[in-house]
Design a protein around this motif. Structure first.
Motif, short mmCIF file in Angstrom:
data_model
loop_
_atom_site.label_atom_id
_atom_site.label_comp_id
_atom_site.label_asym_id
_atom_site.label_seq_id
_atom_site.Cartn_x
_atom_site.Cartn_y
_atom_site.Cartn_z
N LYS A 53 -93.53 1.34 67.67
CA LYS A 53 -92.47 0.16 67.34
C LYS A 53 -92.78 -0.46 65.80
O LYS A 53 -94.17 -0.22 65.28
CB LYS A 53 -92.84 -1.15 68.62
CG LYS A 53 -92.68 -0.79 69.69
CD LYS A 53 -92.14 -1.56 70.69
CE LYS A 53 -92.49 -1.61 72.76
NZ LYS A 53 -92.72 -2.10 73.44
N LYS A 54 -92.00 -1.17 65.43
CA LYS A 54 -91.79 -1.65 63.93
C LYS A 54 -93.45 -2.78 64.40
O LYS A 54 -93.35 -4.00 64.86
CB LYS A 54 -91.36 -2.98 63.99
CG LYS A 54 -89.39 -1.27 63.35
CD LYS A 54 -88.68 -2.27 62.39
CE LYS A 54 -87.57 -1.72 61.64
NZ LYS A 54 -86.49 -1.93 60.69
N SER A 55 -94.27 -2.16 62.50
CA SER A 55 -95.00 -3.75 62.85
C SER A 55 -95.47 -3.58 61.55
O SER A 55 -95.38 -2.58 60.48
CB SER A 55 -96.45 -2.65 63.96
OG SER A 55 -96.74 -1.70 63.21
N GLY B 129 -95.48 2.29 60.65
CA GLY B 129 -96.16 1.47 59.88
C GLY B 129 -96.06 1.28 58.68
O GLY B 129 -95.49 1.89 57.93
N ARG C 108 -99.49 1.67 68.35
CA ARG C 108 -98.18 1.74 66.80
C ARG C 108 -97.77 2.79 67.38
O ARG C 108 -96.71 3.63 67.54
CB ARG C 108 -98.15 0.98 65.57
CG ARG C 108 -98.98 -0.40 65.63
CD ARG C 108 -97.49 -0.97 66.43
NE ARG C 108 -97.32 -1.17 67.92
CZ ARG C 108 -98.31 -1.83 68.98
NH1 ARG C 108 -99.54 -2.77 68.80
NH2 ARG C 108 -98.08 -1.76 70.38
N VAL D 92 -91.46 -7.15 67.10
CA VAL D 92 -91.96 -6.57 66.31
C VAL D 92 -93.98 -7.07 66.06
O VAL D 92 -93.73 -8.23 66.73
CB VAL D 92 -91.82 -7.40 65.25
CG1 VAL D 92 -92.84 -6.77 63.20
CG2 VAL D 92 -90.33 -6.52 64.85
N PHE D 93 -94.02 -6.33 65.83
CA PHE D 93 -95.53 -6.56 65.74
C PHE D 93 -96.36 -6.88 64.35
O PHE D 93 -96.58 -5.90 63.51
CB PHE D 93 -97.25 -5.43 66.33
CG PHE D 93 -96.45 -4.99 68.04
CD1 PHE D 93 -97.64 -5.12 68.93
CD2 PHE D 93 -95.22 -4.42 68.18
CE1 PHE D 93 -97.12 -5.36 70.30
CE2 PHE D 93 -94.77 -4.00 69.92
CZ PHE D 93 -95.73 -4.50 70.67
N LYS D 94 -96.62 -8.23 64.29
CA LYS D 94 -97.68 -8.26 63.04
C LYS D 94 -99.12 -8.36 62.81
O LYS D 94 -99.23 -9.51 64.30
CB LYS D 94 -97.00 -9.51 62.21
CG LYS D 94 -95.18 -9.64 62.74
CD LYS D 94 -94.40 -10.67 61.79
CE LYS D 94 -94.22 -11.38 63.04
NZ LYS D 94 -93.32 -12.48 62.08
N TYR E 43 -99.38 -14.08 63.04
CA TYR E 43 -99.58 -12.34 63.02
C TYR E 43 -101.32 -12.87 63.90
O TYR E 43 -102.07 -13.54 63.64
CB TYR E 43 -100.45 -12.34 61.49
CG TYR E 43 -99.38 -12.00 60.33
CD1 TYR E 43 -99.10 -11.25 60.35
CD2 TYR E 43 -98.52 -12.30 60.90
CE1 TYR E 43 -97.72 -10.95 59.26
CE2 TYR E 43 -96.76 -12.50 60.06
CZ TYR E 43 -96.94 -10.87 58.70
OH TYR E 43 -96.14 -10.92 58.25
#
Length: 607
Positions: A446-448, A479, A441, A394-396, A426
């Motif tokens: 991918k989830k972000s 996103g 993204r 997961v990208f934050k 983050y």
């Protein structure tokens, strides 16, 4: 009645006299007060497990013994909970309880603000005895928050008192064995090593006395001893902290603004570290050669070499640190007066995580098993557990610009939001990195999530007549964006003068793919109190607050908060991606940061 009292008293003495007293639990996790916790210390991140509310500020440090949690509150109660947060019993006194309990062989000991020492049954909270430790004279220099906490050894409980005496109390009877008169208020909790007690007083002196008979071994006058508070306008004499002892070195700080390393046997000063007037109220934590403490107005936590007094690292906080740090594994965990609990890498001094409560911390954290307990001035005891690791990538990210064309937030609120989310891992993005992040993204799906600490949409993502909206493509690719103020898409900004020239609510259709019902002041809908919906509470919203820009349900997909007119004020617009993803509108006051933990909860819902 007299016969019954005599028989009961003799039975109680017989029980105590046949018991081999053990040090089941002490302030700072032991009689040397090192503040080091072993066991499950994998606190590389934390999440809230439960919280328990009392009727007053909690400045007593909790104690966990035999799966029971003991702590006092300003509401005059000593509480006993189990480790699930369920109250087992509470005991009422006539004054606030700011000392930290000690437990030995089924008895819990604590002091109240009126200088009474109590002995209660640790299982049932029944009073065994109560002993008055004199009266405290008026302390005109104030900031008198902490009480000396009881220390138990064999059949004796030791405690300092506001009347200037260090008392040794016989546990079976509650009678005084001996007392040592320091002639000044004692708030420092005594440390015990080799049958010797070390403690400070409010006149700038450190004492070492025999635990058996109270005879003085040595007396060290610290720097505050010769200072006159009247010359400074504040207290520069008092030793409030509990001394900590490791490798025959006593470490303690004072309100003169120094931390000292002292030979425990002789009382000779080995080194001192100058904090340049900033008080040291923290009791230090010591592991191996590393000493960790907090400081007051200078607002930092630092590590000192135990043997040399040289600084190893320094971590700047946003407020004074009056609570005491602890060490668990490779982490120093320390709360501050801005209501933030910090997890700091012990070796490097770098922040690993933070958790914001909102009120100040005067109480110090403790660890038992896989749980971290911390009490706050808001009157609640908080229980944290290590945060579960998410194996799915997961990208934050949090967006922040140093000098945006338009600044919505004031007084550094945007920086606090940036730093808070950065502490949770983050990635901080500027305008160019933001566009790159969104494009990546879009490509990998991918989830972000992106939290907008700077409440502004750069041209690189909002698009223009020649380029489509990158943020809209990002949202359609699954996103999530989190907006904490007025929708940035509606602002018309003169980038040369950095002035807002107008608002156009119709712009959201091109930038974000939806439109408001009105393009005039009706879209603002005023300032109305808002409360979380059932769905909002499921996402993690706990706080009610005033919001604006309330919208009818036909504009949004998920309503998280409604104002008192029934309109949605915090809400999600979905773009067909996974549940919880899309454009999230919520609120932070432009000039005052509140409910940031709620913000994190709803930002991460669905990831």
């Amino acid at each position: 009645m007299k016969l019954f009292t005599l028989v009961a008293s003799m039975a109680l003495m017989t029980f105590f006299s046949t018991a081999a007293f053990s040090q089941d639990g002490q302030f700072r996790n032991g009689p040397q007060h090192n503040g080091v916790y072993t066991g499950n210390t994998n606190f590389d991140n934390v999440t809230l497990h439960w919280q328990f509310s009392t009727g007053g500020a909690i400045r007593s440090t909790p104690l966990v013994v035999n799966n029971k949690i003991y702590f006092g509150s300003a509401d005059h109660y000593l509480y006993c909970l189990d480790t699930s947060g369920r109250q087992l019993w509470k005991f009422e006194t006539e004054a606030g309880i700011h000392s930290s309990p000690a437990v030995a062989d089924g008895i819990v000991f604590f002091n109240d603000r009126d200088n009474n020492l109590y002995a209660l049954g640790a299982t049932d909270g029944k009073q065994h005895w109560k002993k008055s430790l004199g009266k405290t004279p008026d302390y005109e220099w104030s900031f008198d928050y902490y009480l000396s906490s009881p220390l138990v050894d064999n059949s004796t409980v030791y405690s300092g008192s506001g009347d200037g005496n260090l008392y040794a109390i016989d546990i079976p009877t509650g009678n005084i064995k001996w007392k040592y008169n320091a002639k000044a208020i004692i708030r420092s909790t005594p440390a015990l090593q080799n049958n010797k007690l070390t403690f400070g007083d409010c006149d700038g002196r450190l004492y070492n006395i025999n635990a058996t008979d109270g005879k003085l071994n040595w007396l060290l006058k610290l720097n505050g001893d010769t200072m006159q508070n009247e010359n400074y306008g504040f207290d520069r004499k008092a030793v409030i902290a509990a001394p900590a002892i490791a490798n025959n070195i006593v470490v303690v700080g004072d309100r003169a603004g120094y931390l000292y390393g002292i030979n425990a046997a002789s009382g000779e000063k080995i080194w001192q570290f100058d904090y340049h007037v900033s008080w040291i109220l923290s009791s230090v934590a010591i592991k191996d050669s590393i000493v960790v403490t907090g400081t007051s107005d200078a607002a930092f936590i630092n590590a000192i070499n135990l043997y040399t007094g040289k600084e190893i690292w320094r971590f700047q906080t946003q407020a004074p640190v009056w609570a005491s740090p602890i060490i668990a594994g490779n982490f120093a965990i320390c709360p501050s007066n801005d209501g933030v609990l910090y997890g700091i890498n012990l070796g490097s001094g770098k922040e690993v995580w933070r958790y914001s409560i909102g009120e100040r911390f005067f109480s110090s954290p403790v660890i038992a098993g896989n749980k971290l307990y911390a009490a706050n001035d808001d009157g609640d005891l908080y229980c944290f557990v290590p945060a579960a690791k998410n194996n799915n990538e997961v990208f934050k990210a949090v967006f922040w610009m140093k000098d945006p064309p338009f600044q919505y937030f004031q007084y550094g609120v945007d920086k606090y939001v940036r730093d808070y989310f950065r502490s949770w891992g983050y990635q901080v993005l500027d305008d160019k990195a933001l566009a790159t992040f969104m494009q990546e993204r879009i490509n990998d799906h991918k989830k972000s999530v992106i939290v907008f600490a700077t409440n502004y949409f750069p041209g690189l993502i909002s698009g223009d007549s020649a380029h489509p909206s990158l943020i809209l493509d990002y949202l359609k690719a699954g996103g999530k964006t989190v907006i904490c103020g007025m929708n940035p898409a509606v602002y018309q900004v003169d980038t040369a003068t950095k002035q807002v020239t107008g608002l156009d609510f119709s712009l959201t259709e091109k930038v974000l793919g939806f439109k408001y019902n009105y393009n005039d002041t009706r879209a603002f809908n005023g300032f109305y109190p808002s409360s979380p919906t059932k769905e909002g509470r499921l996402w993690g919203l706990k706080t009610s607050y005033v919001s604006r820009l309330g919208q009818p349900d036909n504009v949004v997909d998920v309503v998280l908060m409604r104002d008192e007119t029934g309109k949605a004020t915090s809400w999600l617009k979905s773009y067909g991606g996974p549940a919880g993803m899309g454009f999230l509108q919520t609120w932070i006051y432009p000039s005052t940061l509140q409910h940031i933990d709620d913000l994190k909860s709803i930002a991460e819902y669905g990831l």
